[in-house]
Design a protein around this motif. Structure first.
Motif, PDB file in Angstrom:
ATOM      1  N   ILE A 135       2.508  -0.115  26.425  1.00 29.35           N
ATOM      2  CA  ILE A 135       3.229   0.057  27.695  1.00 29.35           C
ATOM      3  C   ILE A 135       4.584  -0.635  27.616  1.00 29.35           C
ATOM      4  CG2 ILE A 135       3.264  -0.597  30.134  1.00 29.35           C
ATOM      5  CD1 ILE A 135       1.416   1.693  29.698  1.00 29.35           C
ATOM      6  N   ALA A 136       4.609  -1.833  27.019  1.00 29.17           N
ATOM      7  CA  ALA A 136       5.869  -2.570  26.883  1.00 29.17           C
ATOM      8  C   ALA A 136       6.851  -1.810  25.996  1.00 29.17           C
ATOM      9  CB  ALA A 136       5.599  -3.957  26.302  1.00 29.17           C
ATOM     10  N   ALA A 137       6.335  -1.137  24.966  1.00 26.75           N
ATOM     11  CA  ALA A 137       7.215  -0.423  24.034  1.00 26.75           C
ATOM     12  C   ALA A 137       7.718   0.898  24.608  1.00 26.75           C
ATOM     13  CB  ALA A 137       6.472  -0.174  22.721  1.00 26.75           C
ATOM     14  N   PHE A 138       6.839   1.634  25.289  1.00 31.47           N
ATOM     15  CA  PHE A 138       7.175   2.989  25.728  1.00 31.47           C
ATOM     16  C   PHE A 138       7.544   3.091  27.206  1.00 31.47           C
ATOM     17  CE2 PHE A 138       3.827   4.055  22.366  1.00 31.47           C
ATOM     18  CZ  PHE A 138       4.774   4.261  21.375  1.00 31.47           C
ATOM     19  N   GLY A 139       6.959   2.239  28.010  1.00 31.08           N
ATOM     20  CA  GLY A 139       7.074   2.397  29.460  1.00 31.08           C
ATOM     21  C   GLY A 139       8.442   2.032  30.009  1.00 31.08           C
ATOM     22  N   ARG A 140       8.829   2.766  31.036  1.00 30.70           N
ATOM     23  CA  ARG A 140      10.068   2.460  31.745  1.00 30.70           C
ATOM     24  C   ARG A 140       9.858   2.746  33.221  1.00 30.70           C
ATOM     25  NH1 ARG A 140      12.703   7.682  28.795  1.00 30.70           N
ATOM     26  NH2 ARG A 140      12.004   9.278  30.270  1.00 30.70           N
ATOM     27  N   ARG A 141      10.713   2.184  34.034  1.00 34.68           N
ATOM     28  CA  ARG A 141      10.597   2.377  35.480  1.00 34.68           C
ATOM     29  C   ARG A 141      10.586   3.875  35.791  1.00 34.68           C
ATOM     30  NH1 ARG A 141      10.962  -0.834  39.669  1.00 34.68           N
ATOM     31  NH2 ARG A 141      11.517  -2.572  38.290  1.00 34.68           N
ATOM     32  N   GLY A 142       9.640   4.285  36.623  1.00 33.94           N
ATOM     33  CA  GLY A 142       9.511   5.694  36.956  1.00 33.94           C
ATOM     34  C   GLY A 142       8.419   6.413  36.203  1.00 33.94           C
ATOM     35  N   ASP A 143       7.850   5.776  35.154  1.00 33.92           N
ATOM     36  CA  ASP A 143       6.717   6.359  34.439  1.00 33.92           C
ATOM     37  C   ASP A 143       5.429   6.090  35.211  1.00 33.92           C
ATOM     38  OD1 ASP A 143       8.217   7.413  32.359  1.00 33.92           O
ATOM     39  OD2 ASP A 143       8.024   5.614  31.107  1.00 33.92           O
ATOM     40  N   ILE A 144       4.314   6.572  34.669  1.00 32.91           N
ATOM     41  CA  ILE A 144       3.010   6.459  35.319  1.00 32.91           C
ATOM     42  C   ILE A 144       2.003   5.883  34.330  1.00 32.91           C
ATOM     43  CG2 ILE A 144       1.185   7.714  36.538  1.00 32.91           C
ATOM     44  CD1 ILE A 144       3.339  10.019  36.838  1.00 32.91           C
ATOM     45  N   ALA A 145       1.228   4.906  34.760  1.00 31.46           N
ATOM     46  CA  ALA A 145       0.156   4.338  33.939  1.00 31.46           C
ATOM     47  C   ALA A 145      -1.176   4.623  34.616  1.00 31.46           C
ATOM     48  CB  ALA A 145       0.342   2.828  33.769  1.00 31.46           C
ATOM     49  N   LEU A 146      -2.076   5.307  33.891  1.00 29.62           N
ATOM     50  CA  LEU A 146      -3.395   5.643  34.438  1.00 29.62           C
ATOM     51  C   LEU A 146      -4.459   5.089  33.500  1.00 29.62           C
ATOM     52  CD1 LEU A 146      -4.506   9.025  35.983  1.00 29.62           C
ATOM     53  CD2 LEU A 146      -6.016   7.750  34.435  1.00 29.62           C
ATOM     54  N   GLY A 147      -5.245   4.147  34.012  1.00 26.99           N
ATOM     55  CA  GLY A 147      -6.276   3.517  33.203  1.00 26.99           C
ATOM     56  C   GLY A 147      -7.660   3.751  33.773  1.00 26.99           C
ATOM     57  N   LEU A 148      -8.633   3.918  32.869  1.00 25.08           N
ATOM     58  CA  LEU A 148     -10.016   4.149  33.269  1.00 25.08           C
ATOM     59  C   LEU A 148     -10.904   3.046  32.721  1.00 25.08           C
ATOM     60  CD1 LEU A 148      -8.789   7.134  31.997  1.00 25.08           C
ATOM     61  CD2 LEU A 148     -10.648   7.905  33.465  1.00 25.08           C
ATOM     62  N   SER A 149     -11.797   2.528  33.571  1.00 19.27           N
ATOM     63  CA  SER A 149     -12.748   1.510  33.148  1.00 19.27           C
ATOM     64  C   SER A 149     -14.005   1.663  33.990  1.00 19.27           C
ATOM     65  CB  SER A 149     -12.167   0.101  33.326  1.00 19.27           C
ATOM     66  OG  SER A 149     -13.144  -0.889  33.060  1.00 19.27           O
ATOM     67  N   THR A 150     -15.120   1.937  33.339  1.00 23.42           N
ATOM     68  CA  THR A 150     -16.359   2.113  34.096  1.00 23.42           C
ATOM     69  C   THR A 150     -16.694   0.865  34.894  1.00 23.42           C
ATOM     70  OG1 THR A 150     -17.187   3.625  32.405  1.00 23.42           O
ATOM     71  CG2 THR A 150     -18.807   2.679  33.910  1.00 23.42           C
ATOM     72  N   GLU A 163       1.264  -5.338  32.781  1.00 20.91           N
ATOM     73  CA  GLU A 163       2.520  -5.003  32.103  1.00 20.91           C
ATOM     74  C   GLU A 163       3.192  -3.816  32.791  1.00 20.91           C
ATOM     75  OE1 GLU A 163       5.611  -5.511  29.691  1.00 20.91           O
ATOM     76  OE2 GLU A 163       3.820  -6.789  29.597  1.00 20.91           O
ATOM     77  N   ALA A 164       2.398  -2.840  33.197  1.00 13.97           N
ATOM     78  CA  ALA A 164       2.955  -1.660  33.872  1.00 13.97           C
ATOM     79  C   ALA A 164       3.613  -2.040  35.189  1.00 13.97           C
ATOM     80  CB  ALA A 164       1.848  -0.629  34.108  1.00 13.97           C
ATOM     81  N   VAL A 165       2.996  -2.939  35.916  1.00 16.08           N
ATOM     82  CA  VAL A 165       3.581  -3.388  37.190  1.00 16.08           C
ATOM     83  C   VAL A 165       4.898  -4.111  36.942  1.00 16.08           C
ATOM     84  CG1 VAL A 165       3.267  -4.980  39.126  1.00 16.08           C
ATOM     85  CG2 VAL A 165       1.393  -3.482  38.438  1.00 16.08           C
ATOM     86  N   ARG A 166       4.937  -4.969  35.922  1.00 17.27           N
ATOM     87  CA  ARG A 166       6.177  -5.694  35.609  1.00 17.27           C
ATOM     88  C   ARG A 166       7.314  -4.733  35.287  1.00 17.27           C
ATOM     89  NH1 ARG A 166       2.611  -9.586  33.214  1.00 17.27           N
ATOM     90  NH2 ARG A 166       2.631  -8.500  31.204  1.00 17.27           N
ATOM     91  N   ARG A 167       6.985  -3.586  34.706  1.00 11.81           N
ATOM     92  CA  ARG A 167       8.018  -2.646  34.265  1.00 11.81           C
ATOM     93  C   ARG A 167       8.296  -1.535  35.286  1.00 11.81           C
ATOM     94  NH1 ARG A 167       9.698  -3.360  29.170  1.00 11.81           N
ATOM     95  NH2 ARG A 167       8.619  -5.030  28.044  1.00 11.81           N
ATOM     96  N   GLY A 168       7.649  -1.611  36.446  1.00 10.38           N
ATOM     97  CA  GLY A 168       7.957  -0.659  37.503  1.00 10.38           C
ATOM     98  C   GLY A 168       7.298   0.699  37.374  1.00 10.38           C
ATOM     99  N   LEU A 169       6.177   0.783  36.664  1.00 12.36           N
ATOM    100  CA  LEU A 169       5.453   2.042  36.552  1.00 12.36           C
ATOM    101  C   LEU A 169       4.567   2.244  37.784  1.00 12.36           C
ATOM    102  CD1 LEU A 169       6.191   1.343  33.504  1.00 12.36           C
ATOM    103  CD2 LEU A 169       4.203   2.742  32.900  1.00 12.36           C
ATOM    104  N   LEU A 170       4.333   3.489  38.139  1.00 11.20           N
ATOM    105  CA  LEU A 170       3.303   3.824  39.117  1.00 11.20           C
ATOM    106  C   LEU A 170       1.958   3.583  38.453  1.00 11.20           C
ATOM    107  CD1 LEU A 170       2.523   5.236  41.881  1.00 11.20           C
ATOM    108  CD2 LEU A 170       2.370   7.350  40.536  1.00 11.20           C
TER     109      LEU A 170
END
Length: 239
Positions: A135-150, A163-170
């Motif tokens: 996420i730190a390498a690829f993510g930028r503000r305006g991107d989307i992060a979707l994670g799954l965990s049972t 990390e996604a929140v720090r970088r401004g991802l949804l």
């Protein structure tokens, strides 16, 4: 909607869920009825659970899809991640958006697919950072992060969202049980918790949720385009 069949009584434990594993303990003439009863019970359970999830999250699924459509329209990309069975679900989410059975393709990448990256990060830094570093390498503000965990408690999922929140991802999370650590973060934009203690039913309901989210996102994007063209937004086929 059609009535849901009444759930038959199934013995507790593994024998109730998987009677064919205990064929040596069950009379042959009873085996088919045991398997049929188990199958009907599990089918009725997932139907009820999907309805419950729809009642709980219909409005938020729609809001989440509109937020995703806004970011895709602005050039945003979707990053998905998960462990084990949730890893394959994360790949399915990315594939559904990138290579859809209908409608437009949207930029999506599963962070579980590159074995070299996953193993290098796990070996050199630690498994907890395997998604956060990507996420730190690829993510930028305006991107989307979707994670799954049972369970909602996986450390590498939590760190990826932080990390996604720090970088401004949804941020969008899918969890089970009571949401685990993901429910405690209070910073995920849209969290869908499947209220079940069965890993199988949780993952089945999560699959339904993210496919609904995909369809709603395409619909929201189509409505944005119609509105931008000066016409009133219309429902209908998103393909």
């Amino acid at each position: 909607m059609p009535d849901i069949p009444e759930v038959p009584v199934v013995p507790d434990g593994m024998r109730g869920l998987y009677p064919f594993l205990y064929a040596h303990e069950i009379a042959p003439d009873m085996m088919l009825s045991e398997v049929a009863r188990s199958t009907v019970a599990k089918t009725a359970e997932i139907v009820r659970l999907r309805r419950e999830v729809a009642d709980l999250y219909a409005a938020d699924l729609s809001a989440c899809a509109r937020a995703m459509a806004e970011r895709f329209a602005a050039g945003g990309r979707l990053f998905t991640f998960g462990n084990g069975g949730s890893s394959t679900d994360a790949q399915d989410v990315a594939t559904t958006f990138l290579h859809p059975p209908k409608g437009r393709p949207l930029p999506a990448l599963s962070l579980t697919c590159d074995v070299a990256v996953v193993t290098a990060l796990s070996n050199d830094i630690g498994f907890d950072a395997v998604f956060a570093r990507q996420i730190a390498a690829f993510g930028r503000r305006g991107d989307i992060a979707l994670g799954l965990s049972t369970s909602g408690g996986s450390s590498n999922i939590v760190e990826a969202f932080e990390e996604a929140v720090r970088r401004g991802l949804l941020t969008i999370g899918l969890a089970g049980y009571h949401g685990g650590r993901l429910a405690e973060l209070e910073m995920i934009d849209h969290l869908f918790v499947i209220p079940s203690s069965s890993v199988h039913r949780i993952q089945e309901a999560q699959t339904t949720a993210y496919h609904v989210l995909w369809e709603l996102t395409l619909r929201a994007m189509a409505e944005r385009e119609v509105t931008a063209a000066g016409f009133p937004a219309l429902g209908g086929d998103v393909s």
